[in-house]
Design a protein around this motif. Structure first.
Motif, mmCIF file in Angstrom:
data_model
loop_
_atom_site.group_PDB
_atom_site.id
_atom_site.type_symbol
_atom_site.label_atom_id
_atom_site.label_comp_id
_atom_site.label_asym_id
_atom_site.label_seq_id
_atom_site.Cartn_x
_atom_site.Cartn_y
_atom_site.Cartn_z
ATOM 1 N N LYS A 107 17.275 -71.280 -27.022
ATOM 2 C CA LYS A 107 17.420 -69.820 -27.020
ATOM 3 C C LYS A 107 18.809 -69.376 -26.557
ATOM 4 C CE LYS A 107 12.505 -69.027 -25.985
ATOM 5 N NZ LYS A 107 12.085 -70.444 -25.948
ATOM 6 N N LEU A 108 19.742 -70.291 -26.524
ATOM 7 C CA LEU A 108 21.047 -70.026 -25.945
ATOM 8 C C LEU A 108 21.783 -68.890 -26.659
ATOM 9 C CD1 LEU A 108 22.344 -71.498 -23.551
ATOM 10 C CD2 LEU A 108 23.687 -72.814 -25.195
ATOM 11 N N GLU A 109 22.287 -67.925 -25.862
ATOM 12 C CA GLU A 109 23.080 -66.820 -26.391
ATOM 13 C C GLU A 109 24.490 -66.786 -25.813
ATOM 14 O OE1 GLU A 109 21.043 -63.137 -25.815
ATOM 15 O OE2 GLU A 109 19.413 -63.646 -27.199
ATOM 16 N N TYR A 110 24.669 -67.405 -24.640
ATOM 17 C CA TYR A 110 25.986 -67.428 -23.993
ATOM 18 C C TYR A 110 26.281 -68.842 -23.535
ATOM 19 C CZ TYR A 110 29.513 -66.842 -20.330
ATOM 20 O OH TYR A 110 30.631 -66.968 -19.552
ATOM 21 N N LEU A 111 27.473 -69.350 -23.885
ATOM 22 C CA LEU A 111 27.876 -70.693 -23.491
ATOM 23 C C LEU A 111 29.311 -70.664 -23.008
ATOM 24 C CD1 LEU A 111 27.488 -73.794 -23.358
ATOM 25 C CD2 LEU A 111 28.251 -73.881 -25.750
ATOM 26 N N SER A 112 29.537 -71.121 -21.762
ATOM 27 C CA SER A 112 30.893 -71.232 -21.230
ATOM 28 C C SER A 112 31.198 -72.682 -20.895
ATOM 29 C CB SER A 112 31.068 -70.370 -19.969
ATOM 30 O OG SER A 112 32.359 -70.595 -19.408
ATOM 31 N N LEU A 113 32.201 -73.216 -21.589
ATOM 32 C CA LEU A 113 32.752 -74.529 -21.268
ATOM 33 C C LEU A 113 34.233 -74.370 -20.927
ATOM 34 C CD1 LEU A 113 31.081 -76.769 -24.005
ATOM 35 C CD2 LEU A 113 30.390 -76.461 -21.635
ATOM 36 N N SER A 114 34.556 -73.255 -20.311
ATOM 37 C CA SER A 114 35.931 -72.978 -19.912
ATOM 38 C C SER A 114 36.385 -73.944 -18.825
ATOM 39 C CB SER A 114 36.032 -71.535 -19.400
ATOM 40 O OG SER A 114 37.292 -71.278 -18.832
ATOM 41 N N HIS A 115 37.621 -74.418 -18.963
ATOM 42 C CA HIS A 115 38.245 -75.250 -17.937
ATOM 43 C C HIS A 115 37.419 -76.512 -17.660
ATOM 44 C CE1 HIS A 115 40.437 -76.097 -14.129
ATOM 45 N NE2 HIS A 115 41.417 -75.448 -14.744
ATOM 46 N N THR A 116 36.994 -77.175 -18.722
ATOM 47 C CA THR A 116 36.201 -78.400 -18.575
ATOM 48 C C THR A 116 36.921 -79.617 -19.151
ATOM 49 O OG1 THR A 116 35.054 -77.889 -20.655
ATOM 50 C CG2 THR A 116 33.976 -77.192 -18.616
ATOM 51 N N HIS A 117 38.219 -79.481 -19.447
ATOM 52 C CA HIS A 117 39.016 -80.580 -20.013
ATOM 53 C C HIS A 117 38.475 -81.015 -21.379
ATOM 54 C CE1 HIS A 117 41.187 -81.210 -16.147
ATOM 55 N NE2 HIS A 117 40.055 -80.773 -15.645
ATOM 56 N N LEU A 118 37.942 -80.063 -22.113
ATOM 57 C CA LEU A 118 37.353 -80.344 -23.423
ATOM 58 C C LEU A 118 38.441 -80.769 -24.411
ATOM 59 C CD1 LEU A 118 34.465 -80.074 -24.702
ATOM 60 C CD2 LEU A 118 35.233 -77.857 -25.587
ATOM 61 N N GLU A 119 38.214 -81.903 -25.085
ATOM 62 C CA GLU A 119 39.164 -82.439 -26.056
ATOM 63 C C GLU A 119 38.710 -82.092 -27.480
ATOM 64 O OE1 GLU A 119 41.870 -84.242 -25.243
ATOM 65 O OE2 GLU A 119 41.525 -84.797 -23.143
ATOM 66 N N ASP A 120 39.636 -82.293 -28.426
ATOM 67 C CA ASP A 120 39.372 -81.937 -29.822
ATOM 68 C C ASP A 120 38.116 -82.580 -30.389
ATOM 69 O OD1 ASP A 120 41.325 -80.117 -30.353
ATOM 70 O OD2 ASP A 120 42.584 -81.429 -31.568
ATOM 71 N N HIS A 121 37.919 -83.876 -30.137
ATOM 72 C CA HIS A 121 36.823 -84.570 -30.825
ATOM 73 C C HIS A 121 35.462 -84.002 -30.442
ATOM 74 C CE1 HIS A 121 37.791 -86.742 -27.137
ATOM 75 N NE2 HIS A 121 36.589 -87.280 -27.123
ATOM 76 N N HIS A 122 35.291 -83.594 -29.169
ATOM 77 C CA HIS A 122 34.024 -82.974 -28.778
ATOM 78 C C HIS A 122 33.977 -81.505 -29.203
ATOM 79 C CE1 HIS A 122 32.441 -86.413 -26.732
ATOM 80 N NE2 HIS A 122 33.471 -86.499 -25.915
ATOM 81 N N PHE A 123 35.118 -80.830 -29.134
ATOM 82 C CA PHE A 123 35.166 -79.425 -29.557
ATOM 83 C C PHE A 123 34.803 -79.286 -31.025
ATOM 84 C CE2 PHE A 123 37.834 -75.843 -31.182
ATOM 85 C CZ PHE A 123 37.094 -74.820 -30.613
ATOM 86 N N ILE A 124 35.259 -80.213 -31.850
ATOM 87 C CA ILE A 124 34.967 -80.163 -33.279
ATOM 88 C C ILE A 124 33.461 -80.305 -33.526
ATOM 89 C CG2 ILE A 124 35.199 -81.496 -35.419
ATOM 90 C CD1 ILE A 124 38.155 -81.925 -34.635
ATOM 91 N N VAL A 125 32.828 -81.228 -32.805
ATOM 92 C CA VAL A 125 31.374 -81.386 -32.960
ATOM 93 C C VAL A 125 30.655 -80.104 -32.559
ATOM 94 C CG1 VAL A 125 29.336 -82.640 -32.164
ATOM 95 C CG2 VAL A 125 31.455 -83.875 -32.612
ATOM 96 N N LEU A 126 31.066 -79.493 -31.450
ATOM 97 C CA LEU A 126 30.438 -78.242 -30.996
ATOM 98 C C LEU A 126 30.656 -77.134 -32.027
ATOM 99 C CD1 LEU A 126 31.474 -78.351 -27.239
ATOM 100 C CD2 LEU A 126 29.187 -78.732 -28.150
ATOM 101 N N ALA A 127 31.850 -77.060 -32.586
ATOM 102 C CA ALA A 127 32.143 -76.038 -33.600
ATOM 103 C C ALA A 127 31.247 -76.197 -34.821
ATOM 104 C CB ALA A 127 33.615 -76.114 -34.006
ATOM 105 N N GLN A 128 30.975 -77.431 -35.204
ATOM 106 C CA GLN A 128 30.122 -77.685 -36.371
ATOM 107 C C GLN A 128 28.652 -77.397 -36.085
ATOM 108 O OE1 GLN A 128 31.271 -81.754 -37.084
ATOM 109 N NE2 GLN A 128 33.022 -81.189 -38.363
ATOM 110 N N LEU A 129 28.270 -77.400 -34.803
ATOM 111 C CA LEU A 129 26.888 -77.109 -34.438
ATOM 112 C C LEU A 129 26.629 -75.616 -34.245
ATOM 113 C CD1 LEU A 129 26.220 -79.964 -31.837
ATOM 114 C CD2 LEU A 129 25.251 -79.763 -34.131
ATOM 115 N N LEU A 130 27.663 -74.858 -33.914
ATOM 116 C CA LEU A 130 27.470 -73.437 -33.613
ATOM 117 C C LEU A 130 26.801 -72.646 -34.735
ATOM 118 C CD1 LEU A 130 30.734 -72.617 -31.623
ATOM 119 C CD2 LEU A 130 28.378 -72.532 -30.770
ATOM 120 N N PRO A 131 27.076 -72.923 -36.024
ATOM 121 C CA PRO A 131 26.384 -72.167 -37.073
ATOM 122 C C PRO A 131 24.866 -72.343 -37.071
ATOM 123 C CG PRO A 131 28.342 -73.209 -37.972
ATOM 124 C CD PRO A 131 28.153 -73.763 -36.594
#
Length: 232
Positions: A107-131
């Motif tokens: 049921k997630l509506e708000y997600l903050s991963l600010s300042h977590t040292h997130l790298e491209d490879h994990h960010f890309i996976v998250l971006a593909q899941l957001l839709p």
């Protein structure tokens, strides 16, 4: 319920036998020192089992976290707001977030991963899941996102039908050569023009396409969705 840097209180609280049925709408834990393996496992059980907890904020040392904790986070489908900001996330920790996003019952509506040292490879996976989610507000600011991750996020933007607010500021893609910044800015503009939901996009006001980015986000905020022809 809030526990702010009190190891003894947190340890005693997690040792309560029925604590995994916590009846608290908000759970915020800030802890500088690492938890024991058992405490991480108990916290994972609390996160998953507290069906009334809809707002979860954790600032913890994510070092050698047991799988039981990550499983608890991945199965916390009752959470509406999740903040893991200011943590140094390891690969398994982002996998737990990915698991939650993949769960069709979340049921997630708000997600903050600010300042977590997130790298491209994990960010890309998250971006593909957001839709696949109903997230309305995301914060990926102050991370290690480069142009490759930013370009993939922009490509996915038109598919994020529920997303309203996006924070992407203070990431190193902004320090790229000018031609790369121009490519990223154009990609964001293209994604935003194809989106009818994103109303606020946090990017630097010195980007080449900043005025157009602002225009299209403002257009969405003003109700551009109402102008789209019905698909029915």
């Amino acid at each position: 319920l809030e526990v702010w840097n009190c190891p003894e209180i947190l340890s005693g609280w997690l040792s309560i036998p029925e604590i995994d049925r916590l009846a608290a709408q908000i759970l915020r834990i800030f802890q500088e020192a690492s938890l024991s393996e058992l405490e991480y496992k108990r916290l994972g059980a609390v996160i998953q089992g507290s069906v009334q907890t809809t707002n979860l904020c954790l600032i913890l040392p994510f070092v050698d976290v047991p799988q039981e904790f990550n499983d608890g986070l991945a199965n916390a489908i009752q959470i509406y707001q999740l903040s893991l900001r200011s943590n140094t996330l390891q690969g398994s920790d982002t996998i737990a977030v990915e698991g939650l996003l993949r769960n069709p019952l979340n049921k997630l509506e708000y997600l903050s991963l600010s300042h977590t040292h997130l790298e491209d490879h994990h960010f890309i996976v998250l971006a593909q899941l957001l839709p696949m989610t109903k997230i309305r507000h995301i914060d990926f600011s102050q991370n290690h996102i480069q142009s490759r991750g930013l370009l993939e996020f922009a490509r996915q933007m038109p598919k994020m039908n529920y997303l309203r607010r996006v924070h992407l500021g203070s990431n190193p893609w902004k320090e790229s050569p000018l031609e790369v910044i121009e490519e990223c800015s154009a990609a964001l503009l293209h994604g935003l023009r194809q989106s009818t939901s994103i109303e606020w996009l946090d990017v630097a006001d010195d980007l080449p396409q900043y005025r157009l980015l602002w225009y299209y986000s403002a257009l969405n905020a003003g109700g551009r969705r109402l102008l789209q022809p019905s698909s029915h």
